[in-house]
Design a protein around this motif. Structure first.
Motif, short mmCIF file in Angstrom:
data_model
loop_
_atom_site.label_atom_id
_atom_site.label_comp_id
_atom_site.label_asym_id
_atom_site.label_seq_id
_atom_site.Cartn_x
_atom_site.Cartn_y
_atom_site.Cartn_z
N VAL A 312 0.81 -1.01 0.00
CA VAL A 312 -0.07 0.13 -0.09
C VAL A 312 0.92 1.22 0.14
CG1 VAL A 312 -1.70 1.27 1.23
CG2 VAL A 312 -1.86 -1.22 1.15
N THR A 313 0.41 2.13 -0.79
CA THR A 313 1.20 3.64 -0.84
C THR A 313 0.12 4.47 -0.58
OG1 THR A 313 2.70 2.66 -2.72
CG2 THR A 313 2.17 5.15 -2.38
N VAL A 314 0.61 5.57 0.36
CA VAL A 314 -0.26 6.69 0.65
C VAL A 314 -0.16 7.84 -0.34
CG1 VAL A 314 -0.46 8.45 2.37
CG2 VAL A 314 -0.01 6.23 3.17
N GLU A 315 -1.00 7.93 -1.10
CA GLU A 315 -0.92 9.02 -2.18
C GLU A 315 -1.27 10.29 -1.71
OE1 GLU A 315 -1.09 8.48 -5.85
OE2 GLU A 315 -0.23 6.49 -5.38
N ASP A 316 -2.09 10.41 -0.55
CA ASP A 316 -2.31 11.69 0.06
C ASP A 316 -3.01 11.36 1.22
OD1 ASP A 316 -2.54 14.45 0.35
OD2 ASP A 316 -4.05 14.66 -1.31
N ARG A 317 -2.60 12.30 2.27
CA ARG A 317 -3.29 12.41 3.69
C ARG A 317 -3.73 13.59 4.28
NH1 ARG A 317 -0.31 9.12 8.61
NH2 ARG A 317 -2.04 10.17 10.52
N LEU A 318 -4.83 14.00 4.62
CA LEU A 318 -5.37 15.21 5.03
C LEU A 318 -5.80 15.15 6.35
CD1 LEU A 318 -7.44 16.43 2.09
CD2 LEU A 318 -5.23 16.81 2.40
N GLU A 319 -5.69 16.18 7.39
CA GLU A 319 -5.90 16.15 8.65
C GLU A 319 -7.10 16.97 9.04
OE1 GLU A 319 -5.17 13.58 10.88
OE2 GLU A 319 -3.46 12.96 9.69
N SER A 320 -8.21 16.68 9.67
CA SER A 320 -9.27 17.59 10.41
C SER A 320 -9.44 17.23 11.74
CB SER A 320 -10.43 17.48 9.68
OG SER A 320 -11.34 16.24 10.12
N ASP A 321 -9.96 18.07 12.67
CA ASP A 321 -10.15 17.45 13.83
C ASP A 321 -11.13 16.39 14.28
OD1 ASP A 321 -8.78 19.91 14.58
OD2 ASP A 321 -10.58 21.20 14.96
N ILE A 322 -11.75 16.04 13.08
CA ILE A 322 -12.86 14.95 13.22
C ILE A 322 -12.15 13.59 12.69
CG2 ILE A 322 -15.04 14.03 12.29
CD1 ILE A 322 -15.78 17.10 11.39
N CYS A 323 -11.28 13.42 11.57
CA CYS A 323 -10.87 12.28 11.35
C CYS A 323 -9.57 12.64 10.46
CB CYS A 323 -11.71 11.65 10.26
SG CYS A 323 -12.43 12.65 9.13
N THR A 324 -8.82 11.53 10.17
CA THR A 324 -7.95 11.62 9.00
C THR A 324 -8.42 11.10 7.82
OG1 THR A 324 -6.06 11.15 10.75
CG2 THR A 324 -5.49 10.37 8.60
N VAL A 325 -8.18 11.74 6.67
CA VAL A 325 -8.21 11.28 5.32
C VAL A 325 -6.96 10.65 4.65
CG1 VAL A 325 -9.34 12.10 3.10
CG2 VAL A 325 -10.09 13.17 5.05
N LEU A 326 -7.28 9.32 4.21
CA LEU A 326 -6.12 8.79 3.64
C LEU A 326 -6.74 8.18 2.08
CD1 LEU A 326 -4.69 6.11 6.19
CD2 LEU A 326 -3.89 8.32 5.39
#
Length: 433
Positions: A312-326
């Motif tokens: 698995v390769t992480v193409e993008d990762r975003l962080e909010s106070d609610i959750c992590t987007v992978l």
């Protein structure tokens, strides 16, 4: 209707789900707003400057009433009063809808008795209460009107919306598909083999194996809803699995309401089949922050680490106070990489810490591989996510055979996700030539 962006509700309930407030009567301004949204003009109307002559319309409804007034869909109770705050009767809302279909009151029908023409047009289901008209009744009328023909034509209202780009044919077919069509769609894949199913009054849970891959097979666990489900029939929901591994100890409760299974490090998952909600959302006690943090970290690591045969390769990762987007790419498949977009919820969010929600992306080929999500962006407040996918050509399953089926139409797919609930809405736009 919500999935098509045609009915949005009045806000969120305590669990983060849309509150449609169906069991009360709509006001006149709400009825006008519901009508404009149902015509696919909500986005245009909400930013429209006030152009109506009425002095009693609340600011939030000015754009909607202005649009409806400019199109001849609604009138006031006087030259300067719209009647905002007054109850919208069944006859009033049906009149709105008949005007949207091209009929003229005073010529084709009378505003105080629109029912005979409405019945002829097929926009008054038997469930509609004509006297005590509620927001739920307005939804029933609107849904029926989508299939009604415009005056003097063989074109239905939904065909007009599709031609205008307000909704896409694929999104409409998916939103209103029957349970039977949804089940057929799952089976219409030569590389898919059903291994087991569990039947409930609320839906069917199907365990399937995608085979023919040199580096291992991948499992899917899907719920197809029946009419008794709170969300209606024909919705296909992918239940969480760890790295497409086969779930352990799948069990349907005796009353058919809940389905429980083990999914590796994701733990024991239980889903309420009637509401499509994880049970933890309903009765989860306040947990220890340290334990919650560990659950969240473990869930993230499990998704990122993958396994040796399917890296698995992480193409993008975003962080909010609610959750992590992978945004994840998984290699090792015979037909190229496949992509997944997931949310991992953090401690303190409305969902359980460490819960994983798979976001929708269109199918990119005929064997179930998924397209790559691009242009990921969080809103300024961190409460919503937008992303796009591109499908250059229609994706067809079983081409040239009787069960041929288009699973993804060509176009630019734009998703907007409410991160508190994980619910995504979709619009499909034609590709630039």
């Amino acid at each position: 209707m919500e999935r098509l962006g045609l009915f949005l509700g009045v806000g969120k309930d305590q669990n983060g789900f849309t509150n449609f407030d169906l069991n009360r009567s709509p006001s006149r301004e709400e009825a006008a707003t519901m009508l404009v949204r149902a015509l696919g003009k909500g986005a245009e109307a909400v930013g429209m400057a006030k152009s109506h002559p009425f002095t009693d319309v609340p600011v939030w409804a000015d754009g909607y009433v202005s649009y409806a007034y400019s199109q001849g869909l609604t009138k006031g109770i006087s030259d300067t009063a719209f009647g905002a705050g007054e109850t919208a009767t069944g006859a009033m809302y049906v009149t709105f809808m008949l005007r949207a279909l091209g009929y003229t009151d005073g010529t084709d029908f009378t505003w105080d008795n629109p029912w005979p023409l409405a019945e002829d047009c097929g926009i008054v289901p038997e469930t509609v209460d004509r006297e005590d008209f509620l927001r739920a009744d307005a939804v029933d009328v609107t849904v029926a009107a989508l299939s009604a023909k415009l005056k003097g034509t063989d074109t239905t209202l939904v065909q007009k919306l599709i031609e205008e780009g307000a909704v896409s044919q694929a999104a409409y077919a998916q939103a209103f598909q029957s349970y039977e069509v949804a089940m057929d769609g799952i089976a219409a894949n030569n590389f898919y083999q059903e291994e087991q199913r569990w039947e409930s009054d609320y839906g069917t849970v199907v365990l399937g194996l995608v085979s023919g891959l040199p580096r291992g097979n991948g499992y899917t666990l899907q719920l197809v809803t029946k009419p008794a489900a709170a969300v209606g029939e024909g919705l296909v929901i992918d239940l969480s699995l760890e790295n497409k591994a086969k779930p352990e100890e799948p069990t349907l409760s005796a009353d058919g309401r809940t389905f429980t299974y083990k999914a590796g490090t994701l733990g024991v998952l239980t889903v309420d089949l009637s509401t499509i909600r994880p049970i933890e959302h309903i009765e989860q006690p306040a947990g220890d922050n340290g334990v919650d943090q560990e659950a969240y970290v473990a869930a993230v690591e499990a998704l990122i680490n993958g396994n040796e045969s399917m890296p698995v390769t992480v193409e993008d990762r975003l962080e909010s106070d609610i959750c992590t987007v992978l945004s994840l790419r998984t290699d090792g498949w015979a037909h190229g990489p496949t992509y997944n977009l997931t949310l991992i919820y953090k401690p303190g969010s409305a969902k359980a810490a460490g819960e994983v929600v798979s976001l929708p992306v269109p199918q990119s080929n005929g064997i179930g591989m998924r397209a790559h999500a691009e242009n990921l962006a969080l809103s300024d407040d961190g409460n919503s996510l937008t992303y796009t996918c591109t499908i250059p050509e229609p994706v067809v399953v079983n081409p040239g055979q009787p069960e041929e089926n288009v699973v993804s139409e060509a176009g630019s797919y734009t998703y907007t996700v409410d991160l508190s609930t994980g619910v995504a809405t979709l619009t499909i736009s034609p590709l630039d030539k």
